[in-house]
Design a protein around this motif. Structure first.
Motif, PDB file in Angstrom:
ATOM      1  N   ALA A   1       0.829  -1.205   0.000  1.00  0.00           N
ATOM      2  CA  ALA A   1       0.000   0.000   0.000  1.00  0.00           C
ATOM      3  C   ALA A   1       0.860   1.250   0.000  1.00  0.00           C
ATOM      4  N   ALA A   2       1.962   1.227   0.752  1.00  0.00           N
ATOM      5  CA  ALA A   2       2.854   2.390   0.782  1.00  0.00           C
ATOM      6  C   ALA A   2       3.531   2.601  -0.567  1.00  0.00           C
ATOM      7  N   LEU A   3       3.946   1.523  -1.221  1.00  0.00           N
ATOM      8  CA  LEU A   3       4.601   1.640  -2.530  1.00  0.00           C
ATOM      9  C   LEU A   3       3.653   2.223  -3.570  1.00  0.00           C
ATOM     10  N   GLN A   4       2.393   1.815  -3.496  1.00  0.00           N
ATOM     11  CA  GLN A   4       1.433   2.324  -4.477  1.00  0.00           C
ATOM     12  C   GLN A   4       1.093   3.789  -4.243  1.00  0.00           C
ATOM     13  N   GLY A   5       1.466   4.314  -3.067  1.00  0.00           N
ATOM     14  CA  GLY A   5       1.240   5.727  -2.799  1.00  0.00           C
ATOM     15  C   GLY A   5       2.393   6.626  -3.204  1.00  0.00           C
ATOM     16  N   VAL A   6       3.491   6.052  -3.662  1.00  0.00           N
ATOM     17  CA  VAL A   6       4.630   6.858  -4.106  1.00  0.00           C
ATOM     18  C   VAL A   6       4.328   7.426  -5.489  1.00  0.00           C
ATOM     19  N   PRO A   7       4.453   8.755  -5.698  1.00  0.00           N
ATOM     20  CA  PRO A   7       4.153   9.345  -7.016  1.00  0.00           C
ATOM     21  C   PRO A   7       5.049   8.773  -8.113  1.00  0.00           C
ATOM     22  N   LYS A   8       4.438   8.310  -9.183  1.00  0.00           N
ATOM     23  CA  LYS A   8       5.195   7.723 -10.287  1.00  0.00           C
ATOM     24  C   LYS A   8       6.015   8.769 -11.035  1.00  0.00           C
ATOM     25  N   GLU A   9       5.615  10.036 -10.908  1.00  0.00           N
ATOM     26  CA  GLU A   9       6.356  11.092 -11.600  1.00  0.00           C
ATOM     27  C   GLU A   9       7.800  11.185 -11.111  1.00  0.00           C
ATOM     28  N   LEU A  10       8.010  10.844  -9.839  1.00  0.00           N
ATOM     29  CA  LEU A  10       9.371  10.905  -9.302  1.00  0.00           C
ATOM     30  C   LEU A  10      10.268   9.876  -9.977  1.00  0.00           C
ATOM     31  N   TYR A  11       9.736   8.677 -10.236  1.00  0.00           N
ATOM     32  CA  TYR A  11      10.530   7.656 -10.919  1.00  0.00           C
ATOM     33  C   TYR A  11      10.803   8.053 -12.368  1.00  0.00           C
ATOM     34  N   GLU A  12       9.804   8.660 -13.014  1.00  0.00           N
ATOM     35  CA  GLU A  12      10.003   9.094 -14.401  1.00  0.00           C
ATOM     36  C   GLU A  12      11.068  10.169 -14.489  1.00  0.00           C
ATOM     37  N   ALA A  13      11.037  11.104 -13.551  1.00  0.00           N
ATOM     38  CA  ALA A  13      12.066  12.158 -13.540  1.00  0.00           C
ATOM     39  C   ALA A  13      13.443  11.567 -13.262  1.00  0.00           C
ATOM     40  N   ALA A  14      13.511  10.582 -12.373  1.00  0.00           N
ATOM     41  CA  ALA A  14      14.795   9.958 -12.060  1.00  0.00           C
ATOM     42  C   ALA A  14      15.344   9.199 -13.260  1.00  0.00           C
ATOM     43  N   ARG A  15      14.462   8.505 -14.004  1.00  0.00           N
ATOM     44  CA  ARG A  15      14.920   7.786 -15.191  1.00  0.00           C
ATOM     45  C   ARG A  15      15.421   8.752 -16.265  1.00  0.00           C
ATOM     46  N   VAL A  16      14.769   9.895 -16.383  1.00  0.00           N
ATOM     47  CA  VAL A  16      15.229  10.899 -17.349  1.00  0.00           C
ATOM     48  C   VAL A  16      16.632  11.375 -16.991  1.00  0.00           C
TER      49      VAL A  16
ATOM     50  N   GLY B   1      19.765   4.879 -11.820  1.00  0.00           N
ATOM     51  CA  GLY B   1      19.516   3.448 -11.874  1.00  0.00           C
ATOM     52  C   GLY B   1      18.416   3.007 -10.921  1.00  0.00           C
ATOM     53  N   ALA B   2      17.995   1.746 -11.081  1.00  0.00           N
ATOM     54  CA  ALA B   2      16.879   1.223 -10.286  1.00  0.00           C
ATOM     55  C   ALA B   2      17.218   1.172  -8.802  1.00  0.00           C
ATOM     56  N   PHE B   3      18.435   0.726  -8.453  1.00  0.00           N
ATOM     57  CA  PHE B   3      18.794   0.636  -7.039  1.00  0.00           C
ATOM     58  C   PHE B   3      18.847   2.010  -6.390  1.00  0.00           C
ATOM     59  N   LYS B   4      19.387   2.979  -7.118  1.00  0.00           N
ATOM     60  CA  LYS B   4      19.469   4.330  -6.564  1.00  0.00           C
ATOM     61  C   LYS B   4      18.079   4.945  -6.436  1.00  0.00           C
ATOM     62  N   GLN B   5      17.177   4.630  -7.357  1.00  0.00           N
ATOM     63  CA  GLN B   5      15.796   5.096  -7.228  1.00  0.00           C
ATOM     64  C   GLN B   5      15.158   4.521  -5.967  1.00  0.00           C
ATOM     65  N   PHE B   6      15.425   3.241  -5.736  1.00  0.00           N
ATOM     66  CA  PHE B   6      14.861   2.604  -4.550  1.00  0.00           C
ATOM     67  C   PHE B   6      15.410   3.246  -3.275  1.00  0.00           C
ATOM     68  N   ARG B   7      16.687   3.546  -3.262  1.00  0.00           N
ATOM     69  CA  ARG B   7      17.319   4.084  -2.059  1.00  0.00           C
ATOM     70  C   ARG B   7      16.983   5.550  -1.840  1.00  0.00           C
TER      71      ARG B   7
END
Length: 305
Positions: A189-204, A208-214
């Protein structure tokens, strides 16, 4: 001249403020009464019993003051009991939360069949604790199902519940598999509440995936991590049924945790006064650990920084 209230006119008793206050008290009354009856009164009685030597068989109830607390300090078995409790709690918390977070990350994918896997991993939570533990006691016997499967591979398995090095591991693993689904759902439930825009900005930005997680995931789900850690630690210190069914505190005292030791003193040896003293010790340990975790929230919870 407009009419105005006389200075001597009495104010009505049920003012708006008093009506609002009364409504508030009525709403919290059930919870407050429950806390008083089921928490504060039993806690007070346990402390009162800890000052007495209560022998139910002899029908005696004698005031002994601090004698039970002196016995607690001199108990030669208590250090081993506290060490066993600490090992069980540490193993349970680390394995449970790590596995729950891993499962939540894996199941937070937009793939077909994820609902089935979520239900599968959560289903042990709703299974009867005693039934779950009895099934595992058969599986972990020397000639049980797990050693039978190992024998098919040419491996001789140990007597899981009667060997000191494996008894505690077995109890921890059984408890982890039982309750990991609850923490998994909370993390999911907590993961689904994280804004997806933050991951998109990080990928741009090429993150990397591990750094996004951390840098993104862990800080934003840190309130849930705090909640699950408190629930898991408190639950680990109150474990009883698993020990009673699987190992009865053995071999020796390697799996005798504080709650099971309390049960032995009070209900097997009929030292109810000393059992009450152990209950006070358990309450103090749980309160101190909960308070310490709550104080650490400013360091581990993102929103408190």
């Amino acid at each position: 001249m407009s009419a105005s209230a006389s200075p001597n006119q009495k104010r009505p008793f049920w003012t708006i403020a008093r009506r609002d206050a009364a409504a508030g008290y009525i709403f919290i009354a059930p919870q407050l009464i429950g806390i008083i009856i089921f928490v504060l009164v039993p806690l007070g009685l346990v402390f009162w019993y800890s000052l007495h030597e209560w022998n139910v068989l002899a029908a005696s109830f004698n005031f002994v003051g601090a004698a039970n607390y002196q016995m607690l300090l001199a108990d030669p078995n208590l250090p081993q009991v506290l060490v066993a409790s600490a090992i069980f709690s540490a193993g349970l918390v680390i394995l449970n939360m790590s596995l729950a977070l891993l499962l939540a990350v894996l199941l937070d994918q937009k793939l077909k069949g994820m609902v089935v896997f979520r239900t599968l991993f959560f289903s042990p939570v709703v299974v009867s604790l005693v039934a779950w533990t009895i099934v595992w006691s058969f599986l972990l016997q020397n000639n049980g199902g797990i050693n039978g499967m190992l024998a098919m591979l040419g491996i001789e398995g140990p007597n899981w519940l009667r060997t000191p090095t494996t008894a505690m591991i077995s109890v921890v693993v059984v408890q982890v598999f039982k309750n990991v689904g609850l923490n998994m759902i909370l993390f999911l439930a907590a993961l689904q509440g994280v804004p997806k825009e933050l991951y998109e900005a990080a990928r741009v930005d090429g993150t990397g995936a591990f750094k996004q997680f951390r840098r993104i995931t862990l800080p934003l789900i840190s309130p849930t991590i705090l909640l699950t850690s408190i629930i898991t630690i408190v639950g680990s210190l109150q474990v009883f049924a698993q020990i009673a069914v699987l190992t009865q505190g053995g071999p020796g005292m390697t799996t005798t945790v504080l709650v099971y030791y309390l049960y032995q003193q009070a209900f097997q040896f009929h030292f109810f006064g000393y059992g009450s003293t152990l209950s006070i010790l358990l309450f103090v340990i749980v309160a101190l650990l909960t308070f310490a975790q709550w104080q650490l929230r400013k360091r581990i919870v993102f929103y408190e920084n």
